[in-house]
Design a protein around this motif. Structure first.
Motif, PDB file in Angstrom:
ATOM      1  N   ARG A  92      49.486  27.327   5.252  1.00  0.00           N
ATOM      2  CA  ARG A  92      48.052  27.252   5.527  1.00  0.00           C
ATOM      3  C   ARG A  92      47.361  28.575   5.232  1.00  0.00           C
ATOM      4  N   MET A  93      47.997  29.684   5.618  1.00  0.00           N
ATOM      5  CA  MET A  93      47.389  30.991   5.358  1.00  0.00           C
ATOM      6  C   MET A  93      47.349  31.283   3.859  1.00  0.00           C
ATOM      7  N   GLY A  94      48.410  30.898   3.138  1.00  0.00           N
ATOM      8  CA  GLY A  94      48.399  31.097   1.699  1.00  0.00           C
ATOM      9  C   GLY A  94      47.333  30.263   1.009  1.00  0.00           C
TER      10      GLY A  94
ATOM     11  N   GLN B 216      37.577  35.639   4.038  1.00  0.00           N
ATOM     12  CA  GLN B 216      38.805  34.894   4.305  1.00  0.00           C
ATOM     13  C   GLN B 216      39.419  35.234   5.663  1.00  0.00           C
ATOM     14  N   VAL B 217      38.980  36.320   6.270  1.00  0.00           N
ATOM     15  CA  VAL B 217      39.608  36.788   7.507  1.00  0.00           C
ATOM     16  C   VAL B 217      39.384  35.836   8.685  1.00  0.00           C
ATOM     17  N   PRO B 218      38.161  35.310   8.919  1.00  0.00           N
ATOM     18  CA  PRO B 218      38.013  34.373  10.053  1.00  0.00           C
ATOM     19  C   PRO B 218      38.970  33.197   9.995  1.00  0.00           C
TER      20      PRO B 218
ATOM     21  N   VAL C 245      44.234  30.668  12.176  1.00  0.00           N
ATOM     22  CA  VAL C 245      45.634  30.252  12.048  1.00  0.00           C
ATOM     23  C   VAL C 245      46.522  31.111  12.940  1.00  0.00           C
ATOM     24  N   ILE C 246      46.262  32.416  12.962  1.00  0.00           N
ATOM     25  CA  ILE C 246      47.048  33.309  13.815  1.00  0.00           C
ATOM     26  C   ILE C 246      46.897  32.923  15.282  1.00  0.00           C
ATOM     27  N   ARG C 247      45.662  32.653  15.703  1.00  0.00           N
ATOM     28  CA  ARG C 247      45.433  32.250  17.090  1.00  0.00           C
ATOM     29  C   ARG C 247      46.144  30.935  17.415  1.00  0.00           C
TER      30      ARG C 247
ATOM     31  N   ILE D 267      46.092  21.738  19.602  1.00  0.00           N
ATOM     32  CA  ILE D 267      45.165  21.374  18.520  1.00  0.00           C
ATOM     33  C   ILE D 267      44.678  22.628  17.814  1.00  0.00           C
ATOM     34  N   ASP D 268      44.272  23.615  18.574  1.00  0.00           N
ATOM     35  CA  ASP D 268      43.952  24.949  18.071  1.00  0.00           C
ATOM     36  C   ASP D 268      44.058  25.896  19.251  1.00  0.00           C
ATOM     37  N   SER D 269      43.627  27.125  19.076  1.00  0.00           N
ATOM     38  CA  SER D 269      43.791  28.094  20.163  1.00  0.00           C
ATOM     39  C   SER D 269      42.914  27.773  21.363  1.00  0.00           C
ATOM     40  N   ARG D 270      41.921  26.887  21.214  1.00  0.00           N
ATOM     41  CA  ARG D 270      41.017  26.551  22.317  1.00  0.00           C
ATOM     42  C   ARG D 270      41.365  25.230  22.983  1.00  0.00           C
TER      43      ARG D 270
END
Length: 618
Positions: A346-348, A431-433, A438-440, A498-501
């Protein structure tokens, strides 16, 4: 007559003793003679030394001896030089005197850890001003100025980069005032490494744009410090200081933001958040084997519109604001972090750059999470074999045992795989957000799994020890299986990050099993505490209150028991395909373990979570 007769045995003993005494006496005399000879030789040697000392020595001979000694000193070999540095380092660490012109040059002569060797493009030198109140650490690209007063007390520490005016650095000042020479030298090493990067100006450009992104997000959402870390487009930004690069803190767990002993939430502000708190990344530039188009000018202007999250738009990438270079921006993790293979992909996909230039070595993801968690607790790397994936949790009124079944097949008969990620490449600040999301996401999943990993040990025969099995289902979901508190059937909770939240939870049980709690209740508990043991404890406490408030449960339990004894299976079958959920014929249903009612956590969701930290925005 009999008393006067000789005794042959006695005479033999006496003769033997007399012979032994004679031998001992001869040996003592020999040793005394030897000692006397040694003392005589020592006295003679001392007399010769005294005579040589008292004799007059010509000046030419003395000068020759001194000259020979100086020549030998100049010919110090590498081993001797290293020994000298080791001695200086030992003295430096043991020195407890106040910072003065005496100890500062000693530190500068041998910073720890070692700086790059003389073959490095950037070499450091140190100079003392004629007044003796300024000490400079210099290189071709920057210098550090340490200002002292006439009494040797620290006044200021300034850093001047190439083409810039010197600026005071509060972190370096604090490190020297605390005599923390090790951290001070880490800053020096960071400054040296900064100018080994292919494009320091590009980092500064990125820093300005990240700062603008952070400010716009705060203005649009009115978020506090913890909310900014958890939900900000670039997290919480800490500007470059000394040898520390730009830092973006992007995730903290509930247990990172409250005091463990008191249970109260820590009062974090933008200025007192430790750099090491939670998950953070630093922004840097490194050379790569491929060519990428990197911006060399700001891509955000004041007139650019912002969205509802406060994120401004970026200028288009053109040849005037970007240039092709064999380099890339990188987000460097503060600690290597376990990522699943799909998250790495996903990050790539988000950046168009593979995270690894060569395919990495994959390992079972749950083993990597366990190793990372244990390393964080004890501070050094640990290896965790698969047979040791069994951990214990001691709660106020419960004892749990967790088995992490990381080898369970997830897709195509293979277990969940992953690897440690230390840095993530990107080409554009926009691209950072997406990368931080993904990191979170991965950090939240790792936090839940890691909550079971403790160095606590509880005997397996401990009364009331509760058993749980954690089994992966997908990259971001897993099941927690355990025995029903009322029936002897097996139930499980499926948790999906689902995500970090958001974390979705669903309880699976047999149709005839007694009600434990609702899915909404479990979801609220997980999102507040992000801890599997605390959630399992809350489920059993909630089951206790439901049983007490629902008299019909006892009738249901008796009915199920009668049906089992008569071999009459109840209508329907338990969900999730975990077996019949029925006790064997002839067995009796155990009563649910009664828990202490004096605990501060009650049956209601607010009481259950009263001793857990608040996480706003969830």
């Amino acid at each position: 007559m009999q008393g006067c007769s000789p005794n042959p045995a006695r005479e033999l003993t006496l003769s033997t003793q007399s012979g032994g005494n004679q031998a001992l006496a001869d040996r003592v005399k020999a040793e005394e003679g030897t000692e006397a000879e040694k003392q005589s030789r020592v006295n003679a040697l001392l007399e010769r030394l005294h005579a040589k000392h008292n004799a007059s020595r010509p000046w030419q001979e003395t000068s020759k001896v001194v000259r020979q000694a100086m020549e030998k000193r100049g010919q110090m070999n590498a081993a001797g030089h290293q020994l000298l540095l080791t001695c200086l380092e030992t003295l430096q660490k043991a020195l407890k005197a106040t910072l003065s012109l005496i100890c500062l040059p000693l530190f500068l002569s041998n910073p720890t850890p070692p700086l790059p060797s003389s073959s490095s493009p950037t070499r450091l030198g140190s100079h003392l001003s004629p007044s003796g109140t300024e000490c400079y650490i210099t290189s071709d690209m920057f210098y550090v100025e340490v200002q002292l007063d006439t009494a040797g007390q620290l006044v200021d520490v300034k850093v001047a980069h190439h083409g810039e005016n010197p600026a005071s650095c509060p972190e370096l000042i604090q490190h020297l005032r605390d005599k923390n020479f090790e951290e001070f030298s880490k800053h020096l090493k960071g400054l040296v490494n900064l100018y080994k990067l292919p494009g320091d100006k590009k980092i500064c450009s990125c820093q300005n744009e990240f700062s603008l992104l952070c400010v716009c997000c705060r203005l649009a959402t009115n978020a506090n410090t913890v909310e900014t870390i958890l939900h900000g487009s670039v997290g919480l930004l800490t500007a470059r200081s000394g040898g520390h690069l730009v830092s973006l803190q992007c995730y903290v767990s509930p247990y990172d933001v409250f005091e463990e002993r008191t249970g109260s939430q820590l009062n974090f502000t933008d200025t007192n958040v430790p750099r090491s708190l939670g998950v953070s990344v630093s922004v840097t530039v490194e050379g790569t084997s491929s060519i990428y188009k990197l911006p060399i000018a700001p891509l955000i202007t004041g007139s650019h519109p912002v969205d509802n999250k406060g994120t401004p738009s970026f200028s288009s990438v053109t040849n005037s604001n970007c240039v092709d270079l064999p380099a890339s921006f990188f987000l460097k993790m503060n600690l290597p972090m376990p990522f699943s293979l799909s998250f790495i992909q996903r990050m790539g996909n988000a950046t168009g750059i593979p995270v690894f230039e060569t395919p990495p070595t994959l390992s079972p993801l749950y083993e990597l999470i366990v190793q990372s968690q244990l390393q964080e607790e004890v501070g050094n790397p640990l290896t965790t074999p698969t047979h040791a994936m069994r951990f214990y949790a001691s709660l106020p009124d419960q004892h749990h045992c967790y088995f992490l079944n990381g080898d369970a097949p997830v897709q195509d008969g293979h277990s969940l795989q992953g690897t440690l990620v230390s840095k993530i490449p990107f080409r554009h600040p926009a691209q950072v957000p997406a990368l931080l999301d993904v990191i979170r996401h991965q950090a939240a999943a790792n936090t839940l799994i890691g909550s079971c990993v403790k160095r606590t040990f509880i005997k397996d025969d401990t009364p009331g020890l509760l058993q749980f099995e954690v089994c992966p289902l997908t990259d971001s979901s897993f099941s927690v299986s355990f025995q029903h508190p009322v029936n002897e059937s097996l139930v499980c909770v499926v948790m999906e990050v689902i995500d970090s939240r958001q974390v979705s939870c669903k309880l699976y049980k047999g149709l005839s099993d007694a009600l434990i709690c609702t899915d909404d209740f479990i979801t609220k508990v997980v999102q507040r505490c992000m801890s599997i043991p605390v959630t399992m404890r809350a489920i059993r406490r909630k089951a206790e209150t439901i049983q007490a408030d629902t008299p019909a449960l006892s009738l249901i339990a008796e009915t199920v028991e009668i049906m089992v004894k008569k071999n009459l299976p109840p209508a329907g079958s338990p969900g999730y395909g975990m077996g019949t959920g029925q006790p064997p014929p002839g067995s009796s249903l155990p009563r649910m373990v009664r828990l202490s009612s004096s605990d501060s956590i009650g049956a209601d969701i607010n009481e259950i979570l009263s001793d857990l930290p608040e996480q706003t925005g969830k």
